[in-house]
Motif scaffolding. Structure first.
Motif, PDB file in Angstrom:
ATOM      1  N   TRP A 151      10.644 -19.795  15.162  1.00  0.00           N
ATOM      2  CA  TRP A 151      12.050 -19.841  14.755  1.00  0.00           C
ATOM      3  C   TRP A 151      12.369 -18.882  13.612  1.00  0.00           C
ATOM      4  CZ3 TRP A 151       9.599 -24.755  15.502  1.00  0.00           C
ATOM      5  CH2 TRP A 151       9.942 -25.359  16.701  1.00  0.00           C
ATOM      6  N   ASP A 152      11.513 -17.912  13.343  1.00  0.00           N
ATOM      7  CA  ASP A 152      11.734 -16.900  12.303  1.00  0.00           C
ATOM      8  C   ASP A 152      12.036 -17.515  10.937  1.00  0.00           C
ATOM      9  OD1 ASP A 152      11.329 -14.779  14.056  1.00  0.00           O
ATOM     10  OD2 ASP A 152      13.420 -14.790  14.702  1.00  0.00           O
ATOM     11  N   LEU A 169      12.448 -23.190   7.181  1.00  0.00           N
ATOM     12  CA  LEU A 169      11.963 -23.046   5.809  1.00  0.00           C
ATOM     13  C   LEU A 169      13.065 -22.572   4.882  1.00  0.00           C
ATOM     14  CD1 LEU A 169       8.447 -21.441   6.330  1.00  0.00           C
ATOM     15  CD2 LEU A 169       8.981 -23.757   5.618  1.00  0.00           C
ATOM     16  N   LEU A 170      13.890 -21.676   5.351  1.00  0.00           N
ATOM     17  CA  LEU A 170      15.006 -21.188   4.545  1.00  0.00           C
ATOM     18  C   LEU A 170      15.999 -22.313   4.288  1.00  0.00           C
ATOM     19  CD1 LEU A 170      16.315 -18.779   3.179  1.00  0.00           C
ATOM     20  CD2 LEU A 170      17.432 -18.259   5.346  1.00  0.00           C
ATOM     21  N   PHE A 171      16.296 -23.105   5.291  1.00  0.00           N
ATOM     22  CA  PHE A 171      17.193 -24.239   5.119  1.00  0.00           C
ATOM     23  C   PHE A 171      16.636 -25.219   4.090  1.00  0.00           C
ATOM     24  CE2 PHE A 171      18.215 -28.625   6.309  1.00  0.00           C
ATOM     25  CZ  PHE A 171      19.581 -28.604   6.161  1.00  0.00           C
ATOM     26  N   LEU A 172      15.356 -25.548   4.205  1.00  0.00           N
ATOM     27  CA  LEU A 172      14.748 -26.481   3.262  1.00  0.00           C
ATOM     28  C   LEU A 172      14.714 -25.922   1.853  1.00  0.00           C
ATOM     29  CD1 LEU A 172      11.814 -27.919   5.376  1.00  0.00           C
ATOM     30  CD2 LEU A 172      13.931 -29.069   4.697  1.00  0.00           C
ATOM     31  N   ALA A 173      14.478 -24.625   1.709  1.00  0.00           N
ATOM     32  CA  ALA A 173      14.469 -24.008   0.380  1.00  0.00           C
ATOM     33  C   ALA A 173      15.851 -24.080  -0.258  1.00  0.00           C
ATOM     34  CB  ALA A 173      14.005 -22.561   0.475  1.00  0.00           C
ATOM     35  N   LYS A 174      16.898 -23.829   0.526  1.00  0.00           N
ATOM     36  CA  LYS A 174      18.262 -23.916   0.001  1.00  0.00           C
ATOM     37  C   LYS A 174      18.597 -25.340  -0.416  1.00  0.00           C
ATOM     38  CE  LYS A 174      20.230 -20.073   2.603  1.00  0.00           C
ATOM     39  NZ  LYS A 174      21.193 -19.681   3.648  1.00  0.00           N
ATOM     40  N   LYS A 175      18.218 -26.311   0.387  1.00  0.00           N
ATOM     41  CA  LYS A 175      18.487 -27.709   0.046  1.00  0.00           C
ATOM     42  C   LYS A 175      17.686 -28.135  -1.185  1.00  0.00           C
ATOM     43  CE  LYS A 175      21.529 -28.685   3.018  1.00  0.00           C
ATOM     44  NZ  LYS A 175      22.898 -29.000   2.599  1.00  0.00           N
ATOM     45  N   PHE A 176      16.469 -27.627  -1.336  1.00  0.00           N
ATOM     46  CA  PHE A 176      15.672 -27.954  -2.512  1.00  0.00           C
ATOM     47  C   PHE A 176      16.307 -27.382  -3.775  1.00  0.00           C
ATOM     48  CE2 PHE A 176      12.164 -27.076  -5.489  1.00  0.00           C
ATOM     49  CZ  PHE A 176      11.731 -28.383  -5.679  1.00  0.00           C
ATOM     50  N   VAL A 217       4.180 -24.745   9.264  1.00  0.00           N
ATOM     51  CA  VAL A 217       4.818 -23.582   8.641  1.00  0.00           C
ATOM     52  C   VAL A 217       4.603 -22.350   9.512  1.00  0.00           C
ATOM     53  CG1 VAL A 217       4.683 -22.007   6.673  1.00  0.00           C
ATOM     54  CG2 VAL A 217       4.773 -24.455   6.284  1.00  0.00           C
ATOM     55  N   GLY A 218       3.404 -22.162  10.014  1.00  0.00           N
ATOM     56  CA  GLY A 218       3.124 -21.040  10.903  1.00  0.00           C
ATOM     57  C   GLY A 218       3.936 -21.112  12.180  1.00  0.00           C
ATOM     58  N   LEU A 219       4.072 -22.297  12.738  1.00  0.00           N
ATOM     59  CA  LEU A 219       4.884 -22.479  13.935  1.00  0.00           C
ATOM     60  C   LEU A 219       6.342 -22.117  13.657  1.00  0.00           C
ATOM     61  CD1 LEU A 219       5.006 -23.607  16.872  1.00  0.00           C
ATOM     62  CD2 LEU A 219       5.606 -25.790  15.825  1.00  0.00           C
TER      63      LEU A 219
END
Length: 47
Positions: free
Chosen positions: A24-25, A29-36, A17-19
């Motif tokens: 990649w700003d 994580l944003l993509f995964l949150a939207k898919k979730f 997550v830190g990486l």
């Protein structure tokens, strides 16, 4: 699951997550949150 394994897995998740945030700003994580959110809406449809 042993405590040692849980600590290792938790550290790996935090590292990734830190990486993602620093390199990649947080795009992944944003993509995964939207898919979730899509998944939870789809699952609520079948309830």
């Amino acid at each position: 699951m042993t405590n040692q394994l849980a600590i290792i897995l938790g550290a790996m998740i935090l590292l990734l997550v830190g990486l993602d945030v620093f390199v990649w700003d947080a795009e992944n994580l944003l993509f995964l949150a939207k898919k979730f959110l899509d998944l939870t809406e789809w699952a609520a449809f079948w309830r």
